[in-house]
Design a protein around this motif. Structure first.
Motif, PDB file in Angstrom:
ATOM      1  N   PHE A 223       0.833  -1.201   0.000  1.00 30.25           N
ATOM      2  CA  PHE A 223       0.000   0.000   0.000  1.00 30.25           C
ATOM      3  C   PHE A 223       0.876   1.263   0.000  1.00 30.25           C
ATOM      4  N   PHE A 224       1.959   1.232   0.770  1.00 29.15           N
ATOM      5  CA  PHE A 224       2.890   2.370   0.767  1.00 29.15           C
ATOM      6  C   PHE A 224       3.525   2.543  -0.621  1.00 29.15           C
ATOM      7  N   ILE A 225       3.833   1.441  -1.295  1.00 25.29           N
ATOM      8  CA  ILE A 225       4.390   1.534  -2.655  1.00 25.29           C
ATOM      9  C   ILE A 225       3.375   2.232  -3.562  1.00 25.29           C
ATOM     10  N   LYS A 226       2.128   1.828  -3.451  1.00 29.73           N
ATOM     11  CA  LYS A 226       1.069   2.447  -4.268  1.00 29.73           C
ATOM     12  C   LYS A 226       0.975   3.950  -3.987  1.00 29.73           C
ATOM     13  N   GLU A 227       1.062   4.313  -2.696  1.00 32.28           N
ATOM     14  CA  GLU A 227       0.932   5.722  -2.311  1.00 32.28           C
ATOM     15  C   GLU A 227       2.153   6.558  -2.678  1.00 32.28           C
ATOM     16  N   GLY A 231       4.708   5.466 -10.519  1.00 34.14           N
ATOM     17  CA  GLY A 231       4.373   4.364 -11.426  1.00 34.14           C
ATOM     18  C   GLY A 231       3.439   3.324 -10.835  1.00 34.14           C
ATOM     19  N   TYR A 232       3.098   3.432  -9.548  1.00 31.40           N
ATOM     20  CA  TYR A 232       2.277   2.394  -8.921  1.00 31.40           C
ATOM     21  C   TYR A 232       0.885   2.855  -8.502  1.00 31.40           C
ATOM     22  N   ALA A 233       0.596   4.141  -8.652  1.00 35.46           N
ATOM     23  CA  ALA A 233      -0.683   4.677  -8.169  1.00 35.46           C
ATOM     24  C   ALA A 233      -1.878   3.989  -8.820  1.00 35.46           C
ATOM     25  N   GLU A 234      -1.729   3.601 -10.085  1.00 33.65           N
ATOM     26  CA  GLU A 234      -2.864   3.010 -10.803  1.00 33.65           C
ATOM     27  C   GLU A 234      -2.915   1.489 -10.685  1.00 33.65           C
ATOM     28  N   LYS A 235      -1.916   0.894 -10.065  1.00 32.53           N
ATOM     29  CA  LYS A 235      -1.907  -0.572  -9.938  1.00 32.53           C
ATOM     30  C   LYS A 235      -2.681  -0.989  -8.684  1.00 32.53           C
ATOM     31  N   LEU A 238      -2.922  -5.965  -5.067  1.00 32.04           N
ATOM     32  CA  LEU A 238      -2.631  -7.355  -5.449  1.00 32.04           C
ATOM     33  C   LEU A 238      -1.571  -7.403  -6.551  1.00 32.04           C
ATOM     34  N   GLU A 239      -1.732  -6.559  -7.562  1.00 36.19           N
ATOM     35  CA  GLU A 239      -0.731  -6.543  -8.654  1.00 36.19           C
ATOM     36  C   GLU A 239       0.648  -6.152  -8.128  1.00 36.19           C
ATOM     37  N   ILE A 240       0.660  -5.203  -7.200  1.00 33.10           N
ATOM     38  CA  ILE A 240       1.938  -4.764  -6.623  1.00 33.10           C
ATOM     39  C   ILE A 240       2.565  -5.929  -5.844  1.00 33.10           C
TER      40      ILE A 240
END
Ligand code: P71
Length: 467
Positions: A223-227, A231-235, A238-240
């Motif tokens: 979740f931190f990677i997404k935030e 390049g990860y905001a739209e993933k 689960l995909e991350i």
């Protein structure tokens, strides 16, 4: 709204009891000022750990009723295996009763005396299990991890220069695997970035060393990677997670954290030979490979929990609730470790209680005051837990930081209870001068924090507050 409100409603409640200050004062004296020795029933908000303390969902409880308690080949094992494979992607799925058994099985199979195992920072149980094999547990996190004021977004990252230097110094033959703890619990619940994971993999590949994850809090890390990571905001989370685990050769996991269960863990990996040796050991010490020390119903709860934890409404509430506590404390001027971690807020006890010398155990003293005044239980992560005696001088070598960890159980406390914690700590901070230090009167030879006893170093001075 500044923080996401609860994405669930409460179906079952567990009463908790308010105690009086007098009662808590007596309990503390009886417990030798050690919060591990205080009965949980006398704690109002229990932030000792986020491990095994989650509330399960109605879906998980329903799954418990579908437990198939057959000795071999329970349907819940197949569901669990399929779930783990779909998220983590490794071939072999070996259930254990909790995380440290997964560590023990892995290390007793692949680590030999004289070897060393690098990690960002080993958690206590991985360190102890590595050392139990006569090997060395090395912490190679980036140096920013030790600066409580540094706001870097991925303070759990591996220091790749030190990792390469270590491999060259000790030799590939002495490193059976490299580990990454996600999130890095001992460093403040800080995440590791995808880029750092990718580069760690590229480095260990050059030497043919496998990379394993200590995956306890993998969903929070993702979740931190997404935030935070470009390049990860739209993933999806689960995909991350799928990408992240794709860079590894296996993982150990205590499902008592991001598995959203009260007991359970597993080991998952691709190497057939290692898996065979580990499975043989599992049968000897834990149980048949399709239950591994758990009941069928526990496997079902774990399978369902691993899916639920990836729900982004849950994760933004979860990370948001921890952040909410941290931000309220910051606004009150309370010194905390930055950035705010995924599962816990860490109070910086040396800055909170500057009048206490380190030999007076400031973090332990702060944890004791928090319980006595407000019925809140945190855990000391400082000299009591990590202090070492210098063999030559007999003096204590202090760890880098004196912290009190406030670990938030998942889906357990309401934001009102979290606000109570923040207001209480802000009030304690305003009368911090009255907090007394402690002197240690008993310590066990190993893992002393669980059983150590203390006495108060000065006369009591009452805080301006009732129970
Ligand atoms: C935590 C715990 C639970 C704990 C364990 C031992 C002493 C005090 C508290 C457990 C972890 C962890 C990581 C990163 C492996 C384990 C062991 N954490 N890796 O933080 O955080 O898992 O308890 O299921 O054996 O309070 P296990």
């Amino acid at each position: 709204m500044k923080f996401p409100s609860e994405p669930f409603k409460i179906k079952v409640v567990e009463p908790i009891r308010r105690t009086t200050r007098e009662e808590r004062d007596r309990l503390l004296r009886e417990a030798g000022y050690n919060l591990f020795q205080v009965p949980a029933e006398s704690v109002y908000v229990d932030l000792l750990t986020d491990s095994g303390t989650s509330a399960m969902s109605d879906n998980q409880w329903a799954g418990m009723m579908l437990g198939d308690e057959s000795y071999a080949g329970s349907r819940n094992y197949y569901h669990f295996e399929e779930t783990v494979r779909s998220i983590f992607g490794y071939q072999h799925v070996i259930p254990t009763h909790q995380g440290r058994m997964a560590e023990n099985l892995l290390f007793s199979t692949v680590v030999k005396p004289g070897m060393c195992v690098p990690n960002n920072i080993h958690f206590d149980t991985t360190r102890a299990n590595v050392e139990h094999q006569g090997a060395q547990a090395l912490d190679l996190v980036i140096k920013e991890a030790y600066d409580p004021h540094c706001e870097a977004p991925f303070k759990g990252n591996m220091d790749l220069m030190r990792l390469e230097e270590t491999i060259n110094r000790v030799g590939r033959a002495h490193i059976p695997l490299v580990m990454l703890t996600i999130t890095n619990n001992s460093g403040g619940g800080q995440p590791v970035s995808m880029e750092n994971i990718r580069r760690t993999r590229a480095l260990v590949d050059r030497y043919g060393i496998p990379l394993f994850f200590d995956a306890c809090r993998f969903a929070e890390n993702c979740f931190f990677i997404k935030e935070r990571e470009p390049g990860y905001a739209e993933k999806s989370v689960l995909e991350i997670a799928q990408e992240l685990f794709g860079y590894g050769h296996g993982c150990t996991m205590s499902a008592k954290k991001d598995g959203l269960v009260n007991i359970g863990g597993f080991l998952s990996l691709n190497d057939d030979r290692w898996a065979q040796d580990i499975t043989n050991m599992l049968i000897l010490v834990e149980g048949f490979p399709t239950y591994g020390g758990l009941a069928g119903r526990d496997l079902e709860a774990m399978a369902r929990g691993l899916r639920e934890v990836l729900d982004e409404a849950y994760l933004s509430f979860r990370i948001g609730q921890v952040r909410y506590l941290g931000e309220m404390l910051e606004q009150a001027g309370v010194p905390i470790l930055k950035p705010i971690g995924g599962h816990a807020v860490y109070l910086n006890a040396r800055e909170f209680l500057p009048h206490l010398d380190r030999d007076r155990f400031p973090a332990q003293s702060l944890a004791v005051a928090l319980y006595r005044e407000y019925g809140i239980r945190g855990v000391e992560i400082g000299t009591v837990m990590f202090g070492k005696k210098d063999a030559a001088t007999g003096r204590t070598i202090h760890p880098e930081l004196e912290l009190v960890r406030l670990a938030i159980p998942r889906r357990v406390y309401t934001n009102m209870q979290i606000a109570y914690v923040a207001e209480s700590i802000a009030e304690l901070y305003r009368c911090r001068d009255s907090v007394r230090g402690l002197a240690m009167t008993y310590e066990a030879p190993v893992l002393r924090h669980f059983t150590a006893r203390f006495e108060e170093a000065q006369q009591p001075s009452l805080l301006r507050r009732a129970s």
